[in-house]
Write an enzyme that holds these catalytic residues in place. Sequence first.
Site, PDB file in Angstrom:
ATOM      1  N   ALA A 126       0.862  -1.180   0.000  1.00 15.05           N
ATOM      2  CA  ALA A 126       0.000   0.000   0.000  1.00 15.05           C
ATOM      3  C   ALA A 126       0.897   1.227   0.000  1.00 15.05           C
ATOM      4  CB  ALA A 126      -0.933   0.000   1.214  1.00 15.05           C
ATOM      5  N   GLU A 162      -0.573   2.718   6.966  1.00 18.87           N
ATOM      6  CA  GLU A 162      -0.627   3.813   6.001  1.00 18.87           C
ATOM      7  C   GLU A 162      -1.295   5.046   6.609  1.00 18.87           C
ATOM      8  OE1 GLU A 162       1.279   3.320   3.659  1.00 18.87           O
ATOM      9  OE2 GLU A 162       1.369   1.143   3.754  1.00 18.87           O
ATOM     10  N   HIS A 186       1.135   6.935   8.817  1.00 21.46           N
ATOM     11  CA  HIS A 186       2.096   7.725   8.034  1.00 21.46           C
ATOM     12  C   HIS A 186       1.669   9.186   7.908  1.00 21.46           C
ATOM     13  CE1 HIS A 186       5.459   5.433   6.642  1.00 21.46           C
ATOM     14  NE2 HIS A 186       4.756   4.507   6.020  1.00 21.46           N
TER      15      HIS A 186
END
Length: 862
Positions: A263, A299, A302
């Site tokens: 991803a 993700e 992040h």
Amino acid sequence: MRTDTPQPVRLADYRPFPFAIETTRLIFDLHPSQTRVKAELAVRRSGAKGEPLVLDGERLKLLSVAIDGQALSANQYAVDAERLTIHEVPDQFVLTTEVEIDPSANKALMGLYMSGGRFCTQCEAEGFRTITYFPDRPDVLSRYSVRIEADRKFTHLLSNGNLIDSGPVGERFFAEWEDPFPKPCYLFALVAGHLDVLIDKFTTMSGREIDIRVFVDPGQGSRAIYAADSLKRAMKWDEDTFGREYDLDLFMIVAVRDFNFGAMENKGLNIFNSSLLLADPQTATDMDYERIEAVVAHEYFHNWTGNRITCRDWFQLCLKEGFTVFRDQSFSADMRGAAVQRIKDVRALRARQFAEDAGPLAHPVRPSSYLKIDNFYTATIYEKGSEIIRMLKTILGAAAFRKGSDLYFERHDGQATTVEAFIACFAEASGRDLSDFFGWYEQAGTPSVTIDTAYDQAAKALTLTFAQSTAPTPGQPTKKPLPIPIAIGLLSADGAVLRDTEIVLLDTETLTVRWDGVASAPVLSALRGFSAPVNLSTDARPADRYVLFGADPDLFNRWEAGQTLARDLILARATGAPDEVGEERYADALGQALVDDAAEPAFKALLLALPSEPDLALMSEPADPAALHEARNHLRTRIAVHLGDLLRRLHGEMQSEGEFSDSAQAAGRRALRNACADALAADPHDENLMRLVGHFEAARNMTDMIGGLYPLVATGGVAREKALASFHYAWKTEPLVLDKWFSVQGRDPNPDVLERIVALTQHPDFEPTNPNRLRALVSTFANFNPARFHDPSGAGYRFLADQILAVDSFNPMTAARLIEPLGGWRRYGPELGKLMREQLERVAAHPELSKNVLELATKALA
């Protein structure tokens, strides 16, 4: 043969880019083979006068270039295969370029490409340069606005940030997006296609309502529900644990089938490999659910550790990835149970990163040079990087660690920064000197730690003598001591707690510690919770291991004791010194652990899994894959025979008759049931075989179906053929499930497996251009089927080399990731090592080899 010698990029050569790109305006006129990209860059000189403007660009057809609206003549700029250079530019100006690109021909899946009839981007690490001319480096942050125009059949035109406007334009459609936060170009994203959308919402801790949109293939919306739920749990967890709130009003995720990575965290528009987003009980296993939960969280996390604060240069990759893996592992531990999650994380670390550290591809967590940064998306950067953060928290304590992370977020928000700046925040917040700790980032290799014990009965005192050393790795022959936190507890011979967990910081080559008031001769429980990524050896006797296996309150060390006992028994048999009595004793102890009502089923499932053959190979010098396979199978069979009644009873008790639940508890019961099925397959008499067939045929979810399929494949013969044919017939229209069908066959331990795998590469459903399908078959065989990959004929090595060269012609990044199984050639006997090296040499000598494969093949041969 290659005639050029690629030049490495070096950390020591870092220089800031001499221009700031204050705003970036992109206009996309999408067409499958003739997409036009117009870029308007507001540029301001920030470096020395007179420097030319040099922009990265590859595979671009330049149509025009202008400064402040004035077209440049051919003698004012130069274009080559990798860059656009404008010789003289003013101190502040607007640069306008227009290029044409061919997304349909982009099989490397970097930049803008087509997947399933959709446009999609992947720009990390250096894909943006294949979209337009730009300083493709992470320290150039710019505010982006994007206009996308496309045919009306593309119902969704997506990019980063907030949707400003959209509507028809003639016979086409347009969308305008604006991202208010400066970002590096590797975080740019664009998706255009006919998609279904799952809509959800999340309310932040400050009361803001966030719109959540998950875009999937038509008809797949229900399979995105679990991912959306995982996202909301991750958003809440990050607020509670790190105080981080999401900053945009919209969060989007898109699932695509063709994707090199798992991803990508593009700001506000995450792009996911569909295998890590889509799940329902019929098509996804519990492992898929776990991975979706973890990767969705990764993700999302992040957004702060990677997006709001990014890397100054790619040498700082661990700054975002190591910290974010630590965050997603901590999240998973809270969702699924700390001990079970820790065991799974350590198993993955040892399987991937310890092997990397022990071979020619070993590199520091922050490397000093590279040819292609793509090659450093490794377990060392990610998993070892996470372990470093975990050690930092252990050394500082939870309160000081949180204080340091808060300081990091506040001080460096909106910046591209370095590992030094990150560590400095924790040093300042805690008041501790962490200069020695930085060695973990600079030094490759897995440290070895020894602990010797001496107990003084009269004085009731225990003396512990610690020592550490790290073997040489490529380019680093001499190693310095590192600060290693070692969590230690003491038990009595009957399993009672003598001393609770304490942290000993081993920061010198040797250290002696004396503990008084130890009531009796203790059993040492060391490295609890795997408090540091090291190889530990102690002077513990097998009797001590059995005490830990049966009674250690630290569940990681209880599991570790069982693994160590099994490992020693397998290695003894593989080297011709079998311990029959020890094998029976181990089976007895395992049986006792399996009937412990206080232990969770998920933990018992982990106890049943013997050390893997790749892990055992790391403990052998030289490794003999055939002998290890035979010895491990012998212990599996002994367990299956000795505990057959218990395994069959547990297999029946763990069967669920109710509706499928994705809870950790329900997944644990399925894990134990499937582990019992796998164990019984080692003794495939009629009763056990009928049970396995029944398990497979009665499965009502994919977890149980795969749990029954692999044991039947492993038994071979008619049972294998019937099960594989049945599975393929049922799932031939489901790409993600077919990946599992190929993967199961890649792990097939039967002697005819390579012939079958070669045939599968010609199967109508095998898609070598799809990374998921390629990894399912080829990578699974090379990495997880060592006895057959290391066939004495060398046929497995030739097969892998053929695949590397074929894939390198269109997807160098994926091809390079297939090098690693050949890179460990020194760990094997001279006959196998020679054959492996020959295939590496064949790969390295191939003409037109990519930089990706050349770099890793050359390092593996050095």
